[in-house]
Each structure stands twice: as structure tokens, then as C-alpha cells.
Design a protein around this motif. Structure first.
Motif, short mmCIF file in Angstrom:
data_model
loop_
_atom_site.label_atom_id
_atom_site.label_comp_id
_atom_site.label_asym_id
_atom_site.label_seq_id
_atom_site.Cartn_x
_atom_site.Cartn_y
_atom_site.Cartn_z
N THR A 16 53.64 74.35 -68.77
CA THR A 16 53.72 72.94 -69.15
C THR A 16 53.58 72.81 -70.66
O THR A 16 54.32 72.05 -71.31
N LEU A 17 52.65 73.55 -71.25
CA LEU A 17 52.45 73.55 -72.69
C LEU A 17 53.69 74.06 -73.41
O LEU A 17 54.17 73.45 -74.38
N ILE A 18 54.25 75.17 -72.93
CA ILE A 18 55.46 75.74 -73.54
C ILE A 18 56.63 74.75 -73.43
O ILE A 18 57.39 74.56 -74.38
N ALA A 19 56.77 74.10 -72.29
CA ALA A 19 57.85 73.12 -72.11
C ALA A 19 57.70 71.97 -73.09
O ALA A 19 58.71 71.49 -73.65
N GLU A 20 56.49 71.53 -73.32
CA GLU A 20 56.26 70.43 -74.27
C GLU A 20 56.57 70.87 -75.70
O GLU A 20 57.17 70.13 -76.47
N SER A 22 58.71 73.12 -76.53
CA SER A 22 60.18 73.17 -76.58
C SER A 22 60.76 71.77 -76.76
O SER A 22 61.67 71.57 -77.57
N ALA A 23 60.23 70.80 -76.02
CA ALA A 23 60.72 69.42 -76.13
C ALA A 23 60.49 68.86 -77.53
O ALA A 23 61.25 68.01 -78.00
N LEU A 24 59.46 69.35 -78.21
CA LEU A 24 59.17 68.92 -79.58
C LEU A 24 60.00 69.66 -80.61
O LEU A 24 59.87 69.41 -81.81
N GLY A 25 60.85 70.59 -80.16
CA GLY A 25 61.75 71.28 -81.06
C GLY A 25 61.31 72.67 -81.50
O GLY A 25 61.99 73.30 -82.30
N TYR A 26 60.21 73.16 -80.96
CA TYR A 26 59.75 74.51 -81.30
C TYR A 26 60.52 75.54 -80.49
O TYR A 26 60.91 75.28 -79.34
N ALA A 27 60.71 76.71 -81.08
CA ALA A 27 61.35 77.81 -80.36
C ALA A 27 60.36 78.36 -79.34
O ALA A 27 59.19 78.61 -79.67
N THR A 28 60.80 78.54 -78.11
CA THR A 28 59.93 79.02 -77.04
C THR A 28 60.69 80.01 -76.16
O THR A 28 61.92 80.03 -76.16
N LEU A 29 59.92 80.79 -75.42
CA LEU A 29 60.49 81.66 -74.39
C LEU A 29 59.75 81.42 -73.08
O LEU A 29 58.53 81.36 -73.07
N PRO A 30 60.50 81.32 -71.97
CA PRO A 30 59.85 81.10 -70.67
C PRO A 30 59.17 82.37 -70.16
O PRO A 30 59.43 83.48 -70.63
N GLU A 31 58.31 82.18 -69.21
CA GLU A 31 57.55 83.29 -68.61
C GLU A 31 58.47 84.29 -67.92
O GLU A 31 59.30 83.90 -67.08
N PRO A 32 58.33 85.57 -68.22
CA PRO A 32 59.14 86.59 -67.53
C PRO A 32 58.94 86.58 -66.01
O PRO A 32 59.90 86.72 -65.26
N GLY A 33 57.70 86.40 -65.56
CA GLY A 33 57.41 86.49 -64.13
C GLY A 33 58.18 85.50 -63.29
O GLY A 33 58.68 85.84 -62.21
N ARG A 34 58.28 84.29 -63.74
CA ARG A 34 59.02 83.28 -62.97
C ARG A 34 60.50 83.64 -62.92
O ARG A 34 61.16 83.44 -61.90
N ARG A 35 61.03 84.19 -64.01
CA ARG A 35 62.44 84.61 -64.01
C ARG A 35 62.65 85.77 -63.04
O ARG A 35 63.66 85.85 -62.35
#
Length: 167
Positions: A16-20, A22-35
Motif C-alpha cells: 500500500t505504501l509503495i502504491a501510494e 508510485s501514485a505520487l510520481g516516485y519510481a517504485t518496484l512491486p514485490e517479487p513474491g506477488r508476481r
């Protein structure tokens, strides 16, 4: 480029923190485990294969970031998968990793923990994993900064304030 890892307890609000961010324009990477779960590997049935696949995703993510010159926030890291392998009794080779020395750590937070299609384990397992990860980052020399249990906007601001101080 600076790579800040957000690690910690499953269900502790990392994604949730990473998604927020990203929404604010920061570069992010999603969790490998969920992928990896979405690719069809069940961590409950094939934990070693799951952890190796997480490492493969994390390594591919790092290769894909080489051209960037900005700050990137990662939802977990290769270290999380390495700690899973160690817990399973597997040998893990030492690898030099380019992460920032400061790691943001989501503590166990039972009030927001939920199981979902990609998180089948219980809260007790998540807490045990968080304990292993905490030690794994400390042993590797990282400074572990505990994310406060705050509303999302305040939690994001707290993290960004810390990033500003160390950058």
C-alpha cells in the motif's frame, strides 16, 4: 540511483505504501513474491522454487534499473528471498547488492493484516518471517528503520522525511 527497500511483515502495509509512492510520481518496484504467485508458483507447496523465483525477479529488476539516476522504492528485495532460502536450509551465496544502507521495515500490524489470494499464510507466520528479515538485514549491516503505524499519508510523509535526511 538510490534504491530504498521497504521490507518487513507480510500484511504490514508495504505494498500500500509503495502504491501510494508510485501514485505520487516516485519510481517504485512491486514485490517479487506477488508476481511469482501470479506466475503459478505456490509458496506453500514449493517454497524453495518460490524463493528462487523471487530472487530471479529481484535480479531482473536490478538489471532493469541500471540506467536510472533517480531514487527508487522497492517492495521487498532479494534479501527477503535469500532469508527464506536460509530458513528452508538452503545455501545462499553472498552477493553484493546496491541497496541504500537504510531499510524501511513494516512491523507486524494485526489490525490491518488480511489473507488474500496471494497471501495464504497466517499472521503468526508473517511475524516469524518479519523476525527473520529483521535479523537478516541487521547481519548484513543495514540500518533498519521501523515504519510507524500511521495513516497512509502520514506514513508516506514519515518515509519521505527520512529519505530526505539520508540522501
Amino acid at each position: 540511483m538510490t534504491l530504498f527497500v521497504v521490507s518487513g511483515c507480510s500484511g504490514g502495509g508495504k505494498s500500500t505504501l509503495i502504491a501510494e509512492l508510485s501514485a505520487l510520481g516516485y519510481a517504485t518496484l512491486p514485490e517479487p513474491g506477488r508476481r511469482v504467485v501470479r506466475s503459478g508458483i505456490d509458496p506453500q507447496q514449493e517454497p524453495v522454487r518460490f524463493a528462487h523465483a523471487c530472487i530471479a525477479y529481484a535480479d531482473a529488476d536490478l538489471r532493469g534499473l541500471k540506467a536510472l539516476t533517480t531514487t527508487v522504492f522497492l517492495d521487498r528485495s532479494r534479501i527477503d528471498a535469500e532469508e527464506a532460502l536460509k530458513h528452508l536450509g538452503e545455501r545462499v551465496p553472498e552477493v553484493q547488492l546496491p541497496y541504500a544502507r537504510e531499510v524501511f521495515f513494516a512491523p507486524p500490524w494485526p489490525e490491518i493484516y488480511v489473507k488474500d489470494a496471494e497471501r495464504a499464510h497466517g499472521f503468526e507466520d508473517a511475524v516469524a518471517e518479519a523476525d527473520r528479515l529483521w535479523q537478516g538485514y541487521l547481519v548484513r549491516g543495514y540500518e533498519v528503520l521501523v515504519l510507524p503505524k500511521l495513516p497512509l499519508d502520514a506514513r508516506v510523509q514519515w518515509l519521505l522525511d527520512r529519505v530526505e535526511r539520508v540522501s
